[in-house]
Design a protein around this motif. Structure first.
Motif, PDB file in Angstrom:
ATOM      1  N   LEU A 110       8.211 -11.251   7.307  1.00  0.00           N
ATOM      2  CA  LEU A 110       8.923 -10.032   6.954  1.00  0.00           C
ATOM      3  C   LEU A 110       8.173  -9.338   5.818  1.00  0.00           C
ATOM      4  CD1 LEU A 110      11.503  -8.209   7.170  1.00  0.00           C
ATOM      5  CD2 LEU A 110      12.402  -9.554   5.260  1.00  0.00           C
ATOM      6  N   ILE A 111       7.839  -8.061   6.010  1.00  0.00           N
ATOM      7  CA  ILE A 111       7.248  -7.257   4.946  1.00  0.00           C
ATOM      8  C   ILE A 111       8.317  -6.281   4.477  1.00  0.00           C
ATOM      9  CG2 ILE A 111       5.407  -5.669   4.287  1.00  0.00           C
ATOM     10  CD1 ILE A 111       3.697  -6.847   6.493  1.00  0.00           C
ATOM     11  N   THR A 112       8.631  -6.328   3.189  1.00  0.00           N
ATOM     12  CA  THR A 112       9.725  -5.510   2.670  1.00  0.00           C
ATOM     13  C   THR A 112       9.407  -5.047   1.255  1.00  0.00           C
ATOM     14  OG1 THR A 112      12.145  -5.435   2.369  1.00  0.00           O
ATOM     15  CG2 THR A 112      11.024  -7.497   1.783  1.00  0.00           C
ATOM     16  N   THR A 113      10.371  -4.388   0.634  1.00  0.00           N
ATOM     17  CA  THR A 113      10.215  -3.908  -0.739  1.00  0.00           C
ATOM     18  C   THR A 113      11.215  -4.615  -1.641  1.00  0.00           C
ATOM     19  OG1 THR A 113      11.831  -2.123  -0.493  1.00  0.00           O
ATOM     20  CG2 THR A 113       9.544  -1.652   0.145  1.00  0.00           C
ATOM     21  N   GLY A 114      10.964  -4.522  -2.942  1.00  0.00           N
ATOM     22  CA  GLY A 114      11.898  -5.122  -3.877  1.00  0.00           C
ATOM     23  C   GLY A 114      13.296  -4.543  -3.749  1.00  0.00           C
ATOM     24  N   ARG A 115      13.371  -3.247  -3.468  1.00  0.00           N
ATOM     25  CA  ARG A 115      14.676  -2.588  -3.355  1.00  0.00           C
ATOM     26  C   ARG A 115      15.489  -3.128  -2.184  1.00  0.00           C
ATOM     27  NH1 ARG A 115      16.946   1.998  -1.049  1.00  0.00           N
ATOM     28  NH2 ARG A 115      15.076   2.336   0.202  1.00  0.00           N
ATOM     29  N   ARG A 116      14.805  -3.573  -1.123  1.00  0.00           N
ATOM     30  CA  ARG A 116      15.495  -4.053   0.082  1.00  0.00           C
ATOM     31  C   ARG A 116      15.501  -5.574   0.207  1.00  0.00           C
ATOM     32  NH1 ARG A 116      15.967   0.223   3.783  1.00  0.00           N
ATOM     33  NH2 ARG A 116      17.428  -1.199   4.816  1.00  0.00           N
ATOM     34  N   LEU A 117      14.921  -6.261  -0.763  1.00  0.00           N
ATOM     35  CA  LEU A 117      14.778  -7.712  -0.649  1.00  0.00           C
ATOM     36  C   LEU A 117      16.121  -8.417  -0.508  1.00  0.00           C
ATOM     37  CD1 LEU A 117      12.849 -10.109  -0.633  1.00  0.00           C
ATOM     38  CD2 LEU A 117      12.922 -10.127  -3.127  1.00  0.00           C
ATOM     39  N   GLY A 118      17.123  -7.939  -1.222  1.00  0.00           N
ATOM     40  CA  GLY A 118      18.434  -8.569  -1.147  1.00  0.00           C
ATOM     41  C   GLY A 118      19.131  -8.380   0.182  1.00  0.00           C
ATOM     42  N   GLU A 119      18.604  -7.512   1.049  1.00  0.00           N
ATOM     43  CA  GLU A 119      19.210  -7.251   2.355  1.00  0.00           C
ATOM     44  C   GLU A 119      18.562  -8.062   3.474  1.00  0.00           C
ATOM     45  OE1 GLU A 119      18.931  -3.059   3.025  1.00  0.00           O
ATOM     46  OE2 GLU A 119      19.596  -2.555   0.988  1.00  0.00           O
ATOM     47  N   THR A 120      17.626  -8.946   3.122  1.00  0.00           N
ATOM     48  CA  THR A 120      16.929  -9.722   4.137  1.00  0.00           C
ATOM     49  C   THR A 120      17.915 -10.588   4.916  1.00  0.00           C
ATOM     50  OG1 THR A 120      14.933  -9.812   2.776  1.00  0.00           O
ATOM     51  CG2 THR A 120      15.116 -11.412   4.568  1.00  0.00           C
ATOM     52  N   PRO A 121      17.978 -10.437   6.239  1.00  0.00           N
ATOM     53  CA  PRO A 121      18.923 -11.248   7.019  1.00  0.00           C
ATOM     54  C   PRO A 121      18.429 -12.679   7.180  1.00  0.00           C
ATOM     55  CG  PRO A 121      17.643  -9.838   8.478  1.00  0.00           C
ATOM     56  CD  PRO A 121      17.267  -9.461   7.074  1.00  0.00           C
ATOM     57  N   SER A 122      19.365 -13.585   7.335  1.00  0.00           N
ATOM     58  CA  SER A 122      19.022 -14.983   7.577  1.00  0.00           C
ATOM     59  C   SER A 122      18.257 -15.098   8.893  1.00  0.00           C
ATOM     60  CB  SER A 122      20.301 -15.820   7.646  1.00  0.00           C
ATOM     61  OG  SER A 122      20.001 -17.161   7.943  1.00  0.00           O
TER      62      SER A 122
END
Length: 260
Positions: free
Chosen positions: A174-186
């Protein structure tokens, strides 16, 4: 990718990926594209501008020769960093950027001239330049052909520097941003590559036993690498990042966090 309007005379904009900052990581394709550019356009902001322009100049000096290129700096429009509507603010910011780049292309290039924008990493990964170029084309006011040259990504520079793989066998990335990191699904959180994380969000989202590989100023003489479990090096990364940003006036960093 190339988009060409149906006009006999048109300006060309080359969006050229130059990697994370090491002149040796600029590809032969990128060097060939740079050699055909009449004017390079630079759009940086605040304290980052002088240093980042200097790095671009070092790259051009090495591959084109000192004095064999021309830079035009464009003033970057201000942006609200804590807006109520993040997506709307980014769209407004990009629209203003497009207006200023379009004006610079009109004023600084001949009708059949070739302009270039040197993009850190790869133009297709968390960079807005191609989106802005498409907006200029869609407006239809300036006949413009857009060419894109891929570059070495900061993600690949990070894993090479740490001598690791991005993923374990059969696992997703998964490539994401710090702003969206907390939304990473299991289920897709085994290997997370995180960009644009000024707050070191991993300290709040990762478990202490998760492993992290962090890097800043990758491929440059100022490169910093830290790795270990979040519990062991998490606060050290945050402190080191803050100190480096204060020292240089800017920072570009990235990390991979992995479940054990």
């Amino acid at each position: 990718m190339t988009t060409t309007p149906d006009r006999a005379t048109t300006r060309t904009l080359r969006i050229i990926g130059i990697g994370p900052g090491d002149p040796r990581q600029v590809t032969i394709e990128a060097i060939d594209a740079m050699r055909g550019v009449d004017t390079f356009f630079v759009l940086d902001k605040g304290a980052t501008k002088e240093s980042l322009v200097a790095v671009r100049e070092q790259i051009c000096d090495r591959h084109l020769g000192a004095g064999n290129y021309r830079f035009v700096e464009i003033e970057d429009p201000p942006r609200d960093r804590n807006p109520t509507d993040y997506d709307a603010e980014v769209r407004r910011w990009h629209d203003t950027r497009a207006t200023r780049i379009e004006a610079a292309l009109t004023d600084e290039l001949s009708d059949d001239g070739v302009g270039g924008i040197l993009v850190w990493g790869d133009p297709g990964l968390y960079d807005s330049t191609l989106r802005i170029a498409d907006a200029i084309v869609d407006r239809g006011r300036l006949p413009l052909a857009v060419e894109v040259v891929a570059g070495v990504t900061s993600a690949s520079a990070l894993t090479a520097a740490h001598r690791i793989l991005m993923n374990r066998i059969g696992e997703p990335i998964l490539i994401t941003t710090g702003r969206r990191l907390g939304e990473t699904p299991s289920g897709v959180d085994s290997n997370q590559i995180v960009m644009l994380d000024a707050d070191c969000t991993f300290r709040h989202t990762a478990d202490p036993g998760d492993f992290i590989w962090w890097g800043a100023y990758l491929g440059t003489p100022d490169e910093i690498l830290l790795s270990g479990t979040v519990g062991e090096v998490g606060e050290q990364i945050a402190t080191t990042r803050a100190q480096a940003r204060a020292r240089h006036g800017w920072i570009m960093d990235i990390y991979l966090v992995r479940k054990p």
